[in-house]
Write a protein that holds these residues in place. Structure first.
Motif, PDB file in Angstrom:
ATOM      1  N   ASP A  52       0.873  -1.179   0.000  1.00 42.00           N
ATOM      2  CA  ASP A  52       0.000   0.000   0.000  1.00 42.00           C
ATOM      3  C   ASP A  52       0.907   1.225   0.000  1.00 42.00           C
ATOM      4  O   ASP A  52       2.102   1.120   0.287  1.00 42.00           O
ATOM      5  N   LEU A  53       0.355   2.380  -0.315  1.00 44.23           N
ATOM      6  CA  LEU A  53       1.123   3.619  -0.310  1.00 44.23           C
ATOM      7  C   LEU A  53       0.228   4.786   0.027  1.00 44.23           C
ATOM      8  O   LEU A  53      -0.991   4.708  -0.091  1.00 44.23           O
ATOM      9  N   ASP A  54       0.867   5.890   0.445  1.00 45.81           N
ATOM     10  CA  ASP A  54       0.109   7.091   0.819  1.00 45.81           C
ATOM     11  C   ASP A  54       1.087   8.261   0.906  1.00 45.81           C
ATOM     12  O   ASP A  54       2.297   8.048   1.036  1.00 45.81           O
ATOM     13  N   ASP A  55       0.550   9.458   0.848  1.00 42.52           N
ATOM     14  CA  ASP A  55       1.363  10.658   1.095  1.00 42.52           C
ATOM     15  C   ASP A  55       1.566  10.882   2.587  1.00 42.52           C
ATOM     16  O   ASP A  55       2.462  11.608   2.993  1.00 42.52           O
ATOM     17  N   ASP A  56       0.714  10.270   3.400  1.00 46.23           N
ATOM     18  CA  ASP A  56       0.724  10.463   4.842  1.00 46.23           C
ATOM     19  C   ASP A  56       1.151   9.157   5.524  1.00 46.23           C
ATOM     20  O   ASP A  56       0.441   8.143   5.454  1.00 46.23           O
ATOM     21  N   GLU A  57       2.286   9.191   6.199  1.00 49.23           N
ATOM     22  CA  GLU A  57       2.834   7.988   6.841  1.00 49.23           C
ATOM     23  C   GLU A  57       1.883   7.430   7.902  1.00 49.23           C
ATOM     24  O   GLU A  57       1.688   6.215   8.007  1.00 49.23           O
ATOM     25  N   ARG A  58       1.288   8.310   8.671  1.00 50.59           N
ATOM     26  CA  ARG A  58       0.385   7.874   9.738  1.00 50.59           C
ATOM     27  C   ARG A  58      -0.839   7.157   9.181  1.00 50.59           C
ATOM     28  O   ARG A  58      -1.234   6.093   9.673  1.00 50.59           O
ATOM     29  N   GLU A  59      -1.449   7.719   8.160  1.00 54.04           N
ATOM     30  CA  GLU A  59      -2.626   7.098   7.553  1.00 54.04           C
ATOM     31  C   GLU A  59      -2.279   5.738   6.952  1.00 54.04           C
ATOM     32  O   GLU A  59      -3.059   4.784   7.065  1.00 54.04           O
ATOM     33  N   LEU A  60      -1.107   5.651   6.344  1.00 55.74           N
ATOM     34  CA  LEU A  60      -0.659   4.379   5.775  1.00 55.74           C
ATOM     35  C   LEU A  60      -0.484   3.343   6.885  1.00 55.74           C
ATOM     36  O   LEU A  60      -0.956   2.211   6.766  1.00 55.74           O
ATOM     37  N   ALA A  61       0.184   3.731   7.957  1.00 56.87           N
ATOM     38  CA  ALA A  61       0.426   2.802   9.065  1.00 56.87           C
ATOM     39  C   ALA A  61      -0.891   2.301   9.658  1.00 56.87           C
ATOM     40  O   ALA A  61      -1.045   1.104   9.939  1.00 56.87           O
ATOM     41  N   ILE A  62      -1.855   3.192   9.827  1.00 59.34           N
ATOM     42  CA  ILE A  62      -3.157   2.798  10.374  1.00 59.34           C
ATOM     43  C   ILE A  62      -3.807   1.743   9.484  1.00 59.34           C
ATOM     44  O   ILE A  62      -4.282   0.701   9.959  1.00 59.34           O
ATOM     45  N   ARG A  63      -3.813   1.991   8.170  1.00 62.52           N
ATOM     46  CA  ARG A  63      -4.418   1.030   7.240  1.00 62.52           C
ATOM     47  C   ARG A  63      -3.691  -0.310   7.265  1.00 62.52           C
ATOM     48  O   ARG A  63      -4.315  -1.373   7.294  1.00 62.52           O
ATOM     49  N   ILE A  64      -2.370  -0.259   7.248  1.00 62.95           N
ATOM     50  CA  ILE A  64      -1.573  -1.491   7.211  1.00 62.95           C
ATOM     51  C   ILE A  64      -1.802  -2.311   8.474  1.00 62.95           C
ATOM     52  O   ILE A  64      -2.026  -3.519   8.418  1.00 62.95           O
ATOM     53  N   PHE A  65      -1.735  -1.671   9.635  1.00 56.44           N
ATOM     54  CA  PHE A  65      -1.917  -2.423  10.876  1.00 56.44           C
ATOM     55  C   PHE A  65      -3.355  -2.917  11.030  1.00 56.44           C
ATOM     56  O   PHE A  65      -3.586  -3.999  11.582  1.00 56.44           O
ATOM     57  N   ASP A  66      -4.322  -2.160  10.522  1.00 53.00           N
ATOM     58  CA  ASP A  66      -5.711  -2.637  10.538  1.00 53.00           C
ATOM     59  C   ASP A  66      -5.870  -3.867   9.640  1.00 53.00           C
ATOM     60  O   ASP A  66      -6.623  -4.780   9.952  1.00 53.00           O
ATOM     61  N   THR A  67      -5.166  -3.874   8.532  1.00 58.59           N
ATOM     62  CA  THR A  67      -5.293  -4.959   7.564  1.00 58.59           C
ATOM     63  C   THR A  67      -4.476  -6.192   7.952  1.00 58.59           C
ATOM     64  O   THR A  67      -4.965  -7.315   7.888  1.00 58.59           O
ATOM     65  N   TYR A  68      -3.209  -5.985   8.332  1.00 59.95           N
ATOM     66  CA  TYR A  68      -2.285  -7.102   8.535  1.00 59.95           C
ATOM     67  C   TYR A  68      -1.934  -7.368   9.997  1.00 59.95           C
ATOM     68  O   TYR A  68      -1.280  -8.361  10.299  1.00 59.95           O
ATOM     69  N   GLY A  69      -2.321  -6.500  10.891  1.00 61.06           N
ATOM     70  CA  GLY A  69      -1.957  -6.672  12.286  1.00 61.06           C
ATOM     71  C   GLY A  69      -0.529  -6.205  12.546  1.00 61.06           C
ATOM     72  O   GLY A  69       0.089  -5.545  11.713  1.00 61.06           O
ATOM     73  N   TYR A  70      -0.024  -6.587  13.701  1.00 62.34           N
ATOM     74  CA  TYR A  70       1.298  -6.121  14.132  1.00 62.34           C
ATOM     75  C   TYR A  70       2.365  -7.212  14.093  1.00 62.34           C
ATOM     76  O   TYR A  70       3.516  -6.959  14.417  1.00 62.34           O
ATOM     77  N   ASP A  71       2.001  -8.421  13.726  1.00 57.40           N
ATOM     78  CA  ASP A  71       2.942  -9.532  13.797  1.00 57.40           C
ATOM     79  C   ASP A  71       3.778  -9.728  12.541  1.00 57.40           C
ATOM     80  O   ASP A  71       4.731 -10.496  12.548  1.00 57.40           O
TER      81      ASP A  71
END
Length: 95
Positions: A52-71
């Motif tokens: 995934d990609l975004d101009d905003d690091e925080r928004e990207l991180a939120i989406r990634i962790f919501d989708t894939y978790g933290y593991d």
């Protein structure tokens, strides 16, 4: 697909860090290819793929962790020609 790793048992701290370092190194190896398509963007990178990609690091991180978790050791980094910017913080010395 690489993301199947997310279904495996939780990685030990040491194994997670080892795999994260592999993702960092792979990102660096692929930097020129990434620059062609994603320069200036923040990317979520895992096993040679941009998830995934975004101009905003925080928004990207939120989406990634919501989708894939933290593991899963997903590397999130801005794609820049000169790599990660180094910030000099007065009074902070790292040995």
């Amino acid at each position: 697909m690489a993301i199947a790793t997310a279904l495996s048992p939780k990685l030990s701290y040491e194994e997670y860090n080892r795999q994260f370092e592999i993702q960092c190194a792979l990102f660096e190896q692929m930097r020129n290819q990434l620059l062609e398509r994603y320069e200036g963007k923040y990317v979520a990178f895992y096993e040679g793929e941009v998830l995934d990609l975004d101009d905003d690091e925080r928004e990207l991180a939120i989406r990634i962790f919501d989708t894939y978790g933290y593991d899963l050791p997903i590397y999130i980094q801005q794609v820049l020609k000169d790599g990660i910017p180094i910030v000099d913080v007065p009074g902070m010395d790292i040995d």
